[in-house]
Scaffold this motif. Sequence first.
Motif, PDB file in Angstrom:
ATOM      1  N   GLY A 153     -51.296 -68.838  79.016  1.00  0.00           N
ATOM      2  CA  GLY A 153     -51.422 -67.441  79.339  1.00  0.00           C
ATOM      3  C   GLY A 153     -50.494 -66.878  80.749  1.00  0.00           C
ATOM      4  N   VAL A 154     -49.586 -67.716  81.208  1.00  0.00           N
ATOM      5  CA  VAL A 154     -49.113 -67.249  82.204  1.00  0.00           C
ATOM      6  C   VAL A 154     -47.452 -66.764  81.850  1.00  0.00           C
ATOM      7  N   HIS A 155     -47.113 -66.789  80.738  1.00  0.00           N
ATOM      8  CA  HIS A 155     -45.781 -66.456  80.470  1.00  0.00           C
ATOM      9  C   HIS A 155     -45.855 -65.791  78.930  1.00  0.00           C
ATOM     10  N   TRP A 156     -44.760 -65.017  78.763  1.00  0.00           N
ATOM     11  CA  TRP A 156     -44.375 -64.310  77.720  1.00  0.00           C
ATOM     12  C   TRP A 156     -43.378 -65.201  76.737  1.00  0.00           C
ATOM     13  N   ARG A 157     -43.531 -64.712  75.520  1.00  0.00           N
ATOM     14  CA  ARG A 157     -42.697 -65.959  74.700  1.00  0.00           C
ATOM     15  C   ARG A 157     -41.360 -65.540  74.984  1.00  0.00           C
ATOM     16  N   PHE A 158     -40.653 -64.497  75.559  1.00  0.00           N
ATOM     17  CA  PHE A 158     -39.279 -64.119  75.599  1.00  0.00           C
ATOM     18  C   PHE A 158     -38.758 -64.781  76.999  1.00  0.00           C
ATOM     19  N   ASP A 159     -39.796 -65.242  77.657  1.00  0.00           N
ATOM     20  CA  ASP A 159     -39.483 -65.644  79.107  1.00  0.00           C
ATOM     21  C   ASP A 159     -38.752 -66.806  79.176  1.00  0.00           C
ATOM     22  N   ALA A 160     -38.624 -67.642  78.063  1.00  0.00           N
ATOM     23  CA  ALA A 160     -38.054 -68.672  77.920  1.00  0.00           C
ATOM     24  C   ALA A 160     -36.519 -68.941  77.415  1.00  0.00           C
ATOM     25  N   PHE A 161     -36.028 -67.822  77.046  1.00  0.00           N
ATOM     26  CA  PHE A 161     -34.529 -68.032  76.352  1.00  0.00           C
ATOM     27  C   PHE A 161     -33.797 -66.873  76.663  1.00  0.00           C
ATOM     28  N   ALA A 162     -32.469 -66.866  76.797  1.00  0.00           N
ATOM     29  CA  ALA A 162     -31.610 -65.763  76.990  1.00  0.00           C
ATOM     30  C   ALA A 162     -31.142 -65.378  75.627  1.00  0.00           C
ATOM     31  N   ALA A 163     -31.104 -63.736  75.665  1.00  0.00           N
ATOM     32  CA  ALA A 163     -30.852 -63.194  74.098  1.00  0.00           C
ATOM     33  C   ALA A 163     -29.550 -63.814  73.547  1.00  0.00           C
ATOM     34  N   GLU A 164     -28.420 -63.890  74.276  1.00  0.00           N
ATOM     35  CA  GLU A 164     -27.121 -64.316  73.749  1.00  0.00           C
ATOM     36  C   GLU A 164     -27.354 -65.719  73.000  1.00  0.00           C
ATOM     37  N   ASP A 165     -28.590 -66.420  73.453  1.00  0.00           N
ATOM     38  CA  ASP A 165     -28.563 -67.632  72.632  1.00  0.00           C
ATOM     39  C   ASP A 165     -29.495 -67.597  71.304  1.00  0.00           C
ATOM     40  N   THR A 197     -40.209 -60.076  69.686  1.00  0.00           N
ATOM     41  CA  THR A 197     -40.833 -59.381  70.618  1.00  0.00           C
ATOM     42  C   THR A 197     -39.816 -57.803  70.302  1.00  0.00           C
ATOM     43  N   PRO A 198     -40.496 -56.841  69.934  1.00  0.00           N
ATOM     44  CA  PRO A 198     -39.972 -55.649  69.874  1.00  0.00           C
ATOM     45  C   PRO A 198     -39.096 -55.320  70.716  1.00  0.00           C
ATOM     46  N   PRO A 199     -37.817 -54.657  70.424  1.00  0.00           N
ATOM     47  CA  PRO A 199     -36.729 -54.379  71.402  1.00  0.00           C
ATOM     48  C   PRO A 199     -37.245 -53.550  72.530  1.00  0.00           C
ATOM     49  N   ASP A 200     -38.338 -52.610  72.028  1.00  0.00           N
ATOM     50  CA  ASP A 200     -38.554 -51.982  73.284  1.00  0.00           C
ATOM     51  C   ASP A 200     -39.676 -52.344  74.304  1.00  0.00           C
ATOM     52  N   GLN A 201     -40.041 -53.721  74.128  1.00  0.00           N
ATOM     53  CA  GLN A 201     -41.039 -54.061  74.967  1.00  0.00           C
ATOM     54  C   GLN A 201     -40.280 -55.346  75.508  1.00  0.00           C
ATOM     55  N   GLN A 202     -39.056 -55.581  75.298  1.00  0.00           N
ATOM     56  CA  GLN A 202     -38.254 -56.675  76.011  1.00  0.00           C
ATOM     57  C   GLN A 202     -38.029 -56.357  77.480  1.00  0.00           C
ATOM     58  N   PRO A 203     -37.779 -57.437  78.459  1.00  0.00           N
ATOM     59  CA  PRO A 203     -37.349 -56.960  79.663  1.00  0.00           C
ATOM     60  C   PRO A 203     -36.004 -56.284  79.977  1.00  0.00           C
ATOM     61  N   ASP A 204     -35.884 -55.371  80.943  1.00  0.00           N
ATOM     62  CA  ASP A 204     -34.829 -54.375  81.063  1.00  0.00           C
ATOM     63  C   ASP A 204     -34.932 -54.256  82.635  1.00  0.00           C
ATOM     64  N   GLY A 205     -33.617 -54.727  83.259  1.00  0.00           N
ATOM     65  CA  GLY A 205     -33.510 -54.477  84.487  1.00  0.00           C
ATOM     66  C   GLY A 205     -32.198 -54.772  85.192  1.00  0.00           C
ATOM     67  N   ARG A 206     -31.357 -54.893  84.397  1.00  0.00           N
ATOM     68  CA  ARG A 206     -30.051 -55.487  84.918  1.00  0.00           C
ATOM     69  C   ARG A 206     -29.485 -54.404  85.652  1.00  0.00           C
ATOM     70  N   HIS A 207     -29.729 -53.016  85.382  1.00  0.00           N
ATOM     71  CA  HIS A 207     -29.270 -51.969  86.173  1.00  0.00           C
ATOM     72  C   HIS A 207     -29.657 -51.894  87.424  1.00  0.00           C
ATOM     73  N   ARG A 208     -30.656 -52.756  87.800  1.00  0.00           N
ATOM     74  CA  ARG A 208     -30.989 -52.732  89.186  1.00  0.00           C
ATOM     75  C   ARG A 208     -30.264 -53.837  90.078  1.00  0.00           C
ATOM     76  N   CYS A 209     -29.575 -54.702  89.255  1.00  0.00           N
ATOM     77  CA  CYS A 209     -28.749 -56.078  90.089  1.00  0.00           C
ATOM     78  C   CYS A 209     -27.198 -55.919  89.685  1.00  0.00           C
ATOM     79  N   GLY A 210     -26.973 -54.805  89.353  1.00  0.00           N
ATOM     80  CA  GLY A 210     -25.380 -54.564  88.822  1.00  0.00           C
ATOM     81  C   GLY A 210     -25.233 -55.366  87.541  1.00  0.00           C
ATOM     82  N   VAL A 211     -23.743 -55.565  87.170  1.00  0.00           N
ATOM     83  CA  VAL A 211     -23.282 -56.112  86.125  1.00  0.00           C
ATOM     84  C   VAL A 211     -22.747 -57.628  86.225  1.00  0.00           C
ATOM     85  N   VAL A 212     -22.736 -58.089  87.500  1.00  0.00           N
ATOM     86  CA  VAL A 212     -22.172 -59.470  87.895  1.00  0.00           C
ATOM     87  C   VAL A 212     -23.021 -60.392  87.276  1.00  0.00           C
TER      88      VAL A 212
END
Length: 231
Positions: A153-165, A197-212
Motif C-alpha cells: 500500500g505504499v506505491h501505485w502500479r505506475f511507480d515502477a516503470f517508465a512510459a517509454e518502456d 492507469t487512465p491517462p488523466d490519473q498518471q503523474p505529470d510534472g516534467r514542466h516543473r523540471c524542464g526538458v533535460v
Amino acid sequence: MTDAGIICWREKYCFEFWRPLSGVREDPRPCHADPFWFSLGAPETNRNEISFKPPFPAYPSGHATFGAAAFQIARLLYKHGSSVDIASNTADNISFSFVSDELNGKSRDLREPYDPNRHIEDQIGTVRTRVERRFGSLWEAIWENAISRIWLGVHWRFDAFAAEDVLVPRSTGDVAPYKLLEDGTTATKIRTGMRPTPPDQQPDGRHRCGVVSTTSALTGSGQSSSDFEEV
C-alpha cells in the motif's frame, strides 16, 4: 545503485506525486476517497514499532529503482563474464532461490521492545514462517521487486516503470496502447491482472523540471539514456 538513486530522487521531487496513504484518503472525489484507508507499510522486522511508511514522493519507486539497478548489474556481469547471451531489456535464464531476512523462520514480530541483551530467538514475539522463493530469472526478480510495494500500500502500479518502456509510441495526441509481450499480454498485466492507469490519473510534472533528460542531468552530457544502458 547510487547513480540510480540520485536520478530517482531527482525525479521524485520533480513530480511530487502523493503516496496512496495520502491519495486514497484525500482524493477530492467522494466516490473514490476513503478517509479511513490504511496502508500496511514495510513491516518492522524484529522490532515492535509502527511499520515504515515512506515520507517522500511516490513516483518513481526507489525500491524498484534500487532493485533494478542491482539485478541489472548482476545480469551484465554474467553477460560480459561468460557465454550467457542476455539482451539489455529481455529475460534471461539465470534462475536462483532466495530466502528473505523477513521470512527466514527466525525473524519475528515482537510484542515488546527489542532487548539487545537477548538473542533474537529469546525475544517475545511471533516467529515468521520460513519461505524459500524460486525465481526463473533475474529479470523476473526485477519485476517482482518493482511491484512488491503495491501490496504494502505504499506505491501505485505506475511507480515502477517508465512510459517509454510499456507504451507504443504515437505521433498523435491519442492515448498510446500498451505494448504486447511475446505471450500476448500487456506489460501491466504480467502475473497481476492489473488494469492500466487512465491517462488523466498518471503523474505529470516534467514542466516543473524542464526538458533535460535525467541521464543528461546526471552526466552533464547530451547523451540519451539508451547510451548508458550497459553502464
